[in-house]
Design a protein around this motif. Sequence first.
Motif, PDB file in Angstrom:
ATOM      1  N   PHE A  41       7.350  -7.601   6.869  1.00  0.00           N
ATOM      2  CA  PHE A  41       6.540  -8.197   7.932  1.00  0.00           C
ATOM      3  C   PHE A  41       5.060  -7.936   7.674  1.00  0.00           C
ATOM      4  CE2 PHE A  41       4.162  -7.784  11.855  1.00  0.00           C
ATOM      5  CZ  PHE A  41       4.474  -8.953  12.530  1.00  0.00           C
ATOM      6  N   VAL A  42       4.742  -6.687   7.369  1.00  0.00           N
ATOM      7  CA  VAL A  42       3.353  -6.301   7.090  1.00  0.00           C
ATOM      8  C   VAL A  42       2.831  -7.049   5.869  1.00  0.00           C
ATOM      9  CG1 VAL A  42       1.871  -4.379   6.371  1.00  0.00           C
ATOM     10  CG2 VAL A  42       3.566  -4.034   8.181  1.00  0.00           C
ATOM     11  N   GLU A  47      -0.672 -10.877   3.564  1.00  0.00           N
ATOM     12  CA  GLU A  47      -0.628 -11.702   2.353  1.00  0.00           C
ATOM     13  C   GLU A  47      -0.760 -10.854   1.089  1.00  0.00           C
ATOM     14  OE1 GLU A  47      -3.597 -14.735   3.025  1.00  0.00           O
ATOM     15  OE2 GLU A  47      -2.294 -15.796   4.437  1.00  0.00           O
ATOM     16  N   ILE A  48       0.058  -9.793   1.054  1.00  0.00           N
ATOM     17  CA  ILE A  48       0.146  -8.924  -0.119  1.00  0.00           C
ATOM     18  C   ILE A  48       1.619  -8.827  -0.504  1.00  0.00           C
ATOM     19  CG2 ILE A  48      -1.947  -7.610   0.418  1.00  0.00           C
ATOM     20  CD1 ILE A  48      -0.188  -5.367   1.535  1.00  0.00           C
ATOM     21  N   SER A  49       1.894  -8.279  -1.659  1.00  0.00           N
ATOM     22  CA  SER A  49       3.283  -8.150  -2.102  1.00  0.00           C
ATOM     23  C   SER A  49       3.998  -7.080  -1.276  1.00  0.00           C
ATOM     24  CB  SER A  49       3.326  -7.787  -3.583  1.00  0.00           C
ATOM     25  OG  SER A  49       2.888  -6.455  -3.772  1.00  0.00           O
ATOM     26  N   SER A  52       3.298  -3.656  -2.628  1.00  0.00           N
ATOM     27  CA  SER A  52       1.971  -3.160  -2.255  1.00  0.00           C
ATOM     28  C   SER A  52       1.979  -2.655  -0.809  1.00  0.00           C
ATOM     29  CB  SER A  52       0.924  -4.260  -2.436  1.00  0.00           C
ATOM     30  OG  SER A  52      -0.351  -3.781  -2.084  1.00  0.00           O
ATOM     31  N   ALA A  53       2.609  -3.415   0.075  1.00  0.00           N
ATOM     32  CA  ALA A  53       2.713  -2.983   1.475  1.00  0.00           C
ATOM     33  C   ALA A  53       3.446  -1.654   1.553  1.00  0.00           C
ATOM     34  CB  ALA A  53       3.424  -4.042   2.307  1.00  0.00           C
ATOM     35  N   GLN A  54       4.536  -1.531   0.806  1.00  0.00           N
ATOM     36  CA  GLN A  54       5.310  -0.287   0.807  1.00  0.00           C
ATOM     37  C   GLN A  54       4.471   0.887   0.308  1.00  0.00           C
ATOM     38  OE1 GLN A  54       7.608   0.579   2.481  1.00  0.00           O
ATOM     39  NE2 GLN A  54       9.532   0.759   1.424  1.00  0.00           N
ATOM     40  N   HIS A  55       3.677   0.664  -0.729  1.00  0.00           N
ATOM     41  CA  HIS A  55       2.792   1.714  -1.260  1.00  0.00           C
ATOM     42  C   HIS A  55       1.816   2.197  -0.178  1.00  0.00           C
ATOM     43  CE1 HIS A  55      -0.167   3.777  -3.748  1.00  0.00           C
ATOM     44  NE2 HIS A  55      -1.091   2.978  -3.236  1.00  0.00           N
TER      45      HIS A  55
END
Length: 196
Positions: A41-42, A47-49, A52-55
């Motif tokens: 969702f994030v 509008e990132i992978s 990347s959001a998980q990082h």
Amino acid sequence: MDKKNYIVLKTDKDLKIVMSPVRQKLIRVMRNEGKPVTAKFVADKLEISPSSAQHHIKKLEQVGIIEFDHNEIINGITARYLRVTEKTVSIGQDIDDDLTAERDILARNVLSTVYDSYKRMIDENRHLLSEEFKKGNKFADQLTGIVHLSTEEANELFDIIDDYLKKHSKASENSHPYEYALVAYRADLKDGKSEI
């Protein structure tokens, strides 16, 4: 003030984690949603992978700003839901160390982001806001001034505001997100002394 309900950014590492523009946007997205969300969702909102959001989420979890809420099975896949902690985050402006410049940059950025969003909303919705204000509905407002408080009254006011904001940090069926930035300080202190 209940210290265990606060996260104080004391170290250079903590400040650098929170100073990241992507992480600040991530926190805003999650707070605006007002309920637990997934990294996907994030990622979609920013509008990132997803990786990347998980990082960025993991970094914010290290500081304690983001925390695990629950898992859900969606189409046979376990989705991990996260939320912004209910703790108040302090950038540590009261700490006398060599990170003053970093704290100032973070404070300016946070205040600027809220003001820029406020200004954009006002510019895009001025007619609607004017009509609604005539009806007694407030979608936006800006209050400034000075109140005269004893130290005990100031502490009480901070606690009242903090408790009220925490009580309303989660979305409900009839609620809308109101972004805020509150700045309050003792205006008569100069070089550590009261000005009289």
